[in-house]
Design an enzyme around this catalytic site. Structure first.
Site, PDB file in Angstrom:
ATOM      1  N   HIS A   1      28.681  55.575  44.533  1.00 37.78           N
ATOM      2  CA  HIS A   1      30.070  55.548  44.068  1.00 37.78           C
ATOM      3  C   HIS A   1      30.981  54.894  45.102  1.00 37.78           C
ATOM      4  CE1 HIS A   1      34.156  57.334  43.806  1.00 37.78           C
ATOM      5  NE2 HIS A   1      33.989  57.145  42.512  1.00 37.78           N
TER       6      HIS A   1
ATOM      7  N   LYS B   1      29.785  48.469  28.208  1.00 36.27           N
ATOM      8  CA  LYS B   1      28.440  49.043  28.191  1.00 36.27           C
ATOM      9  C   LYS B   1      27.791  48.876  26.817  1.00 36.27           C
ATOM     10  CE  LYS B   1      28.065  52.533  30.721  1.00 36.27           C
ATOM     11  NZ  LYS B   1      28.406  53.876  31.247  1.00 36.27           N
TER      12      LYS B   1
ATOM     13  N   ARG C   1      27.755  58.594  26.917  1.00 36.27           N
ATOM     14  CA  ARG C   1      28.316  57.895  28.081  1.00 36.27           C
ATOM     15  C   ARG C   1      29.544  57.084  27.682  1.00 36.27           C
ATOM     16  NH1 ARG C   1      23.620  54.539  30.791  1.00 36.27           N
ATOM     17  NH2 ARG C   1      24.762  54.919  32.717  1.00 36.27           N
TER      18      ARG C   1
ATOM     19  N   TYR D   1      56.798  23.511  41.027  1.00 30.96           N
ATOM     20  CA  TYR D   1      56.169  24.000  42.255  1.00 30.96           C
ATOM     21  C   TYR D   1      56.469  25.482  42.454  1.00 30.96           C
ATOM     22  CZ  TYR D   1      60.770  23.815  44.563  1.00 30.96           C
ATOM     23  OH  TYR D   1      62.084  24.011  44.898  1.00 30.96           O
TER      24      TYR D   1
ATOM     25  N   CYS E   1      61.034  30.310  44.763  1.00 30.59           N
ATOM     26  CA  CYS E   1      60.871  30.558  46.193  1.00 30.59           C
ATOM     27  C   CYS E   1      60.906  32.041  46.529  1.00 30.59           C
ATOM     28  CB  CYS E   1      61.921  29.809  46.993  1.00 30.59           C
ATOM     29  SG  CYS E   1      63.626  30.236  46.566  1.00 30.59           S
TER      30      CYS E   1
ATOM     31  N   ARG F   1      25.717  44.552  33.353  1.00 30.16           N
ATOM     32  CA  ARG F   1      27.092  44.047  33.307  1.00 30.16           C
ATOM     33  C   ARG F   1      27.228  42.978  34.379  1.00 30.16           C
ATOM     34  NH1 ARG F   1      29.292  49.841  35.454  1.00 30.16           N
ATOM     35  NH2 ARG F   1      28.387  49.761  37.525  1.00 30.16           N
TER      36      ARG F   1
ATOM     37  N   MET G   1      35.215  57.738  34.346  1.00 30.05           N
ATOM     38  CA  MET G   1      35.185  58.487  33.080  1.00 30.05           C
ATOM     39  C   MET G   1      33.867  59.244  32.979  1.00 30.05           C
ATOM     40  SD  MET G   1      37.123  55.906  30.472  1.00 30.05           S
ATOM     41  CE  MET G   1      35.996  54.562  30.789  1.00 30.05           C
TER      42      MET G   1
ATOM     43  N   GLY H   1      32.446  55.469  37.583  1.00 34.93           N
ATOM     44  CA  GLY H   1      32.641  56.867  37.931  1.00 34.93           C
ATOM     45  C   GLY H   1      33.958  57.462  37.506  1.00 34.93           C
TER      46      GLY H   1
ATOM     47  N   SER I   1      65.864  26.310  41.972  1.00 38.25           N
ATOM     48  CA  SER I   1      64.805  27.106  42.586  1.00 38.25           C
ATOM     49  C   SER I   1      65.083  28.558  42.240  1.00 38.25           C
ATOM     50  CB  SER I   1      64.780  26.925  44.103  1.00 38.25           C
ATOM     51  OG  SER I   1      63.756  27.724  44.667  1.00 38.25           O
TER      52      SER I   1
END
Length: 903
Positions: A457, A28, A97, A875, A855, A341, A108, A106, A787
């Site tokens: 909210h 903010k 704020r 992979y 895996c 934001r 804090m 919402g 693997s």
């Protein structure tokens, strides 16, 4: 942080920062500074840094220099505004704020109208020429300050407000006049004195200082911690505090407050989206207490402000190159920007917006790839409601967050959590949600509110979590005390099933059937990009997936045990099978054959049992190799404890005992019971399984290797291209692998000679024990590939039994912050991850061409895929449904640093 704490700067004016200082100024504060730098109309103010918050949280005291720095910036603000904080005749009022690096809507605390007192409220009324406005602002301050700073139960203020409206015979607070509000202020002050044990402070600076501490403290409230865990936001960031001169949207019909989005956060479509509320302060909009009007209506209400807002929205989106979420206030026709934001958006909107911005030339494909993530893609693959089904509609609200959610109606957060933990699927239904409902929102399948809009909210938090949500369903009357909702003559009691469609805003009575997602249909080749909305989404997904596939280094394989699974995995983009679990081939009708193998007393009996299993295994592998023709298939030899193939010891004991009582004993049951007792282990996951089975039971692994080799030879002779790989499980020392490999090489040579085929079958091992990872250099001498079995590796590194601990104490560990996320869900980089990296380096030092994969379940986890990319694996392998997620995240990992973060 500066090394000299005496000169460390803890406070920045809005003119000093910029959007790149989020770590220091919070999201903010950084964005308020950026808008100030852009010359946009931002009320003057200053930001207290996250570093100050960290000092406070660590020591329990604010930094010694903070008060003087705040005083200096407050003096400068007062000079600029021409008035002093709380002065009696013409007070400067400020808001305090919170503002962390990542948006936590919402979670804090915020306090508005600081500086009002019994004296200054009169001066404000005189200066504004509006007595009602002044007293409305004062009652708001006492209400917010009492709840947020002094810990008074907020319901006490709400109840007093409702009683005041009832006494007046009105339903909304704007219909209370100055006299009503004066009485309400007096009542609110009494509530504070009684419940907080002190009077409401009349000194403006004390109000501000206490509010700043309250914002710091709100970083560690239960709801804030829960939200951070849910969103995987680090707990050590702290929050900044923004002190901003107040502008007022509650000065009458020519004033108001609103929230705007530069694109629809639900769909991604361009247009005018947002909510506006006349004669209100900002908290009224996000709280959903009063229903707003669409932002487009502002054009008729105040065209000058509307036109100016649209220009600012275009400026911000072009500057940030992304969807922007904007808070604004209009004070008697003057537009003020209070926040911007990068906005939260639904999964579908994320993909659409990313490709739109590429087409507009604002970002390139690499950045578009960073604007989406695997979790969003997974959301898009969830089912949706069947449009052709017969339904009974309850109502319709605002489609705030898409999805198809079905569950039992519950009317409070506690019940939602309780029922969910008992295995019930629930829909949380409220008039409006507030931060205290977060537990229930997480537990619920979907959220329904009768008030609020797309910026309430409920809507903002649900979008951030990917939860289905419908807001502002006005025709639905929610009675939380009687735990039911009514629509006309229809009554839905708690426990009744409802269905919520977050894509259309429709709410239905009962369970509505679901159909596959269009994105799943696309991956399965049953849908192509076209003109309608679903096809537009598919087109966006296709474009981003195509780019991810072009740039990724990690290949993606599937965990699949049958030809059916393999074919589906291939449609989803699998580049082979990384794990075929052969134990799954011994279930069902074949279990009896395994029982005979276990019960074999002689070599002949054992060989007979293996001979019967061989053709069945071979047929399975032929189907699998055909389905994955031309792609590698890694077959893991039998791994689990043999007792898993035998009857339950309790049931079998009862059966034998009853038979003996009837003098009708079954010889096979008696032998089975002896075998079950013999094979019983206190900790079977660390007992006779994996490579140990192959070494203890002669011929078992040889039979499986022969089945694999003969199946591969059969496919080659049928002009196929089988690429089989044989994987030895649970190896802890190279000697185990060498013995099994010697036998396997002999069997493969026999098959080659018998079939006249040249079989190039790689033999490797799973790295799933800490010792295997630590001795990887030795094991690589006998293995052509590794693997990583990270499920077992996690269990053995942590000393956890997954089947037990997740139900017993993981919840407590997550709540206490010991885990940010379960180590079975996302790889533990410090512990398990360090062993993986060690094994990669050591294995490749011995054998440079060593193929490396994973895996375990982590192969489909977005965060873990990035780790495996960085660790140098070749992979990842995961369940078929997770393959698109792994492909996308592998592309994101290769494309470079993370892009903008819309958390």
């Amino acid at each position: 942080m500066s090394e000299n704490k005496d000169v460390q700067k803890f406070v920045y004016d809005f003119t000093e920062g910029n959007k790149d200082l989020k770590d220091l100024l919070g999201g903010k504060g950084a964005n308020l500074a950026e808008m100030t730098n852009l010359g946009l109309p931002v009320p003057p103010g200053f930001t207290i840094t996250t570093e100050a918050c960290k000092v406070y949280l660590d020591s329990g005291e604010e930094p010694a220099a903070l008060r003087d720095e705040v005083s200096a910036h407050l003096d400068a603000l007062e000079k600029r505004m021409g008035k002093k904080l709380g002065q009696a005749d013409d007070p400067l009022l400020v808001s305090v704020r919170s503002g962390a690096k990542f948006s936590m809507p919402g979670m804090m605390d915020t306090v508005l109208n600081i500086g009002l007192s019994d004296a200054s409220v009169v001066g404000l009324a005189t200066q504004a020429g509006d007595e009602r406005f002044a007293w409305d602002s004062y009652r708001r301050l006492i209400q917010m300050f009492g709840k947020t700073v002094l810990g008074v139960d907020g319901d006490l203020f709400e109840e007093a407000l409702e009683e005041a409206k009832a006494a007046k015979g009105v339903t909304v607070d704007v219909d209370l006049d100055a006299g009503d509000l004066k009485k309400l202020v007096k009542q609110f002050k009494k509530i504070v004195t009684r419940d907080a044990g002190r009077d409401f402070p009349q000194d403006a600076r004390e109000q501000m200082d206490l509010a700043i501490k309250a914002v710091f403290d709100s970083w560690n409230t239960g709801r804030a911690k829960l939200y951070r865990r849910q969103e995987r936001i680090p707990g050590d960031l702290g929050t900044a505090v923004n002190v901003c001169s107040m502008v007022f949207g509650n000065l009458g019909p020519d004033s108001g407050t609103g929230v705007a989005f530069t694109r629809d956060p639900a769909s991604g479509h361009q247009g005018v989206y947002g909510d506006y509320l006349q004669n209100a302060q900002g908290e009224d909009v996000v709280a959903g207490i009063r229903n707003t009007v669409p932002l487009a209506d502002l054009e008729a209400i105040d065209k000058n402000s509307y036109d100016q807002l649209l220009k600012i929205m275009e400026t911000l989106e072009t500057h940030y190159k992304d969807l922007c979420d904007i808070e604004f206030t209009i004070e008697r026709g003057h537009l003020w920007m209070l926040q911007t934001r990068v906005g939260k958006r639904t999964a579908g909107a994320a993909f659409r917006i990313a490709t739109q911005l590429v087409d507009q030339g604002l970002i390139d494909e690499a950045e578009a790839l960073q604007r989406v993530n695997g979790a969003q893609l997974a959301q898009l693959m969830f089912p949706r409601f069947d449009d052709t089904a017969k339904t009974r509609r309850l109502g319709r609200g605002i489609a705030a967050s898409p999805g198809a959610a079905v569950g039992k109606a519950v009317f409070d957060s506690y019940t939602a959590v309780k029922w969910s933990r008992s295995g019930e699927k629930v829909i949380l239904i409220r008039r409006e949600t507030n931060p205290d409902d977060l537990d229930g929102m997480i537990a619920a399948e979907g959220i329904l509110t009768s008030r609020g809009g797309k910026t309430s909210h409920a809507a903002v938090v649900a979008r951030g979590m990917g939860k289905t949500c419908v807001c502002g369903a006005e025709e639905i009357e929610v009675d939380t005390k009687r735990r039911r909702l009514t629509v006309g003559d229809i009554v839905v009691e708690e426990g009744d099933v409802v269905s919520v469609d977050g894509s259309t805003g429709k709410v239905y009575l009962g369970e509505v059937p679901v159909v596959p997602s269009p994105v799943v249909e696309y991956f399965e080749g049953r849908m192509h990009a076209g003109a309608d909305d679903a096809d537009e989404l598919v087109a966006a997904v296709h474009r981003i997936m195509a780019y991810a596939d072009r740039v990724r280094r990690l290949r993606v394989r599937a965990n699949a045990d049958s030809a059916e699974d393999a074919l589906r995995a291939r449609r989803f983009g699998a580049q082979g099978i990384g794990l075929c679990r052969t134990e799954h081939m011994f279930l069902g009708e074949r279990r009896e054959m395994v029982e005979k193998l276990i019960l074999a007393d002689t070599d002949k009996e054992r060989e007979t049992a293996l001979e019967k299993l061989l053709p069945l295994q071979k047929a399975d592998f032929i189907e699998l190799f055909e389905a994955m023709d031309g792609l590698p298939v890694t077959v893991r030899l039998l791994d689990p404890p043999l007792h898993e193939f035998l009857p339950d010891i309790t049931e079998l004991s009862v059966r034998v005992a009853l038979a003996e009582a009837r003098k009708d004993a079954n010889e096979n049951d008696l032998r089975l019971l002896q075998a079950v007792h013999k094979l019983h282990e206190q900790n079977p996951m660390l007992g006779l399984r994996g490579v140990r089975l192959g070494l203890v039971i002669p011929g078992l692994f040889a039979m499986q290797v022969r089945a694999i080799a003969e199946a591969a030879a059969a496919r080659k002779n049928a002009k196929g291209d089988p690429r089989a790989e044989i994987m030895i499980p649970l190896v802890g020392t190279v000697q185990e692998l060498e013995i099994v490999r010697e036998e396997a090489d002999r069997v493969i040579a026999e098959v080659q000679a018998a079939t006249g085929t040249d079989l190039k079958l790689k033999i490797g091992t799973m790295i799933e024990l800490p010792r295997a990872a630590l001795t990887a250099a030795q094991i690589a001498e006998a293995a052509e590939f590794f693997s990583f079995g990270t499920n077992d590796l996690t269990q053995t590194v942590w000393g956890f039994s997954r089947d037990d601990v997740e139900a017993s104490f993981f919840t407590a560990y997550l709540e206490k912050g010991i885990f940010g996320v379960s180590p079975f869900e996302t790889i533990d980089k410090d512990g398990v991850g360090s062993l993986v990296k060690n094994a990669v380096a050591a294995g490749r030092a011995t054998r440079p061409d060593l193929k490396l994969g994973i895996c375990g379940e982590h192969g489909g986890d977005p965060e873990s895929v990035h780790f495996f990319h960085e660790a140098g694996l070749d992979y990842v392998s995961c369940s078929p449904f997770r393959i698109p997620v792994a492909r996308l995240e592998a592309g994101r990992a290769a494309a470079g640093p993370r892009g903008s973060d819309s958390r």
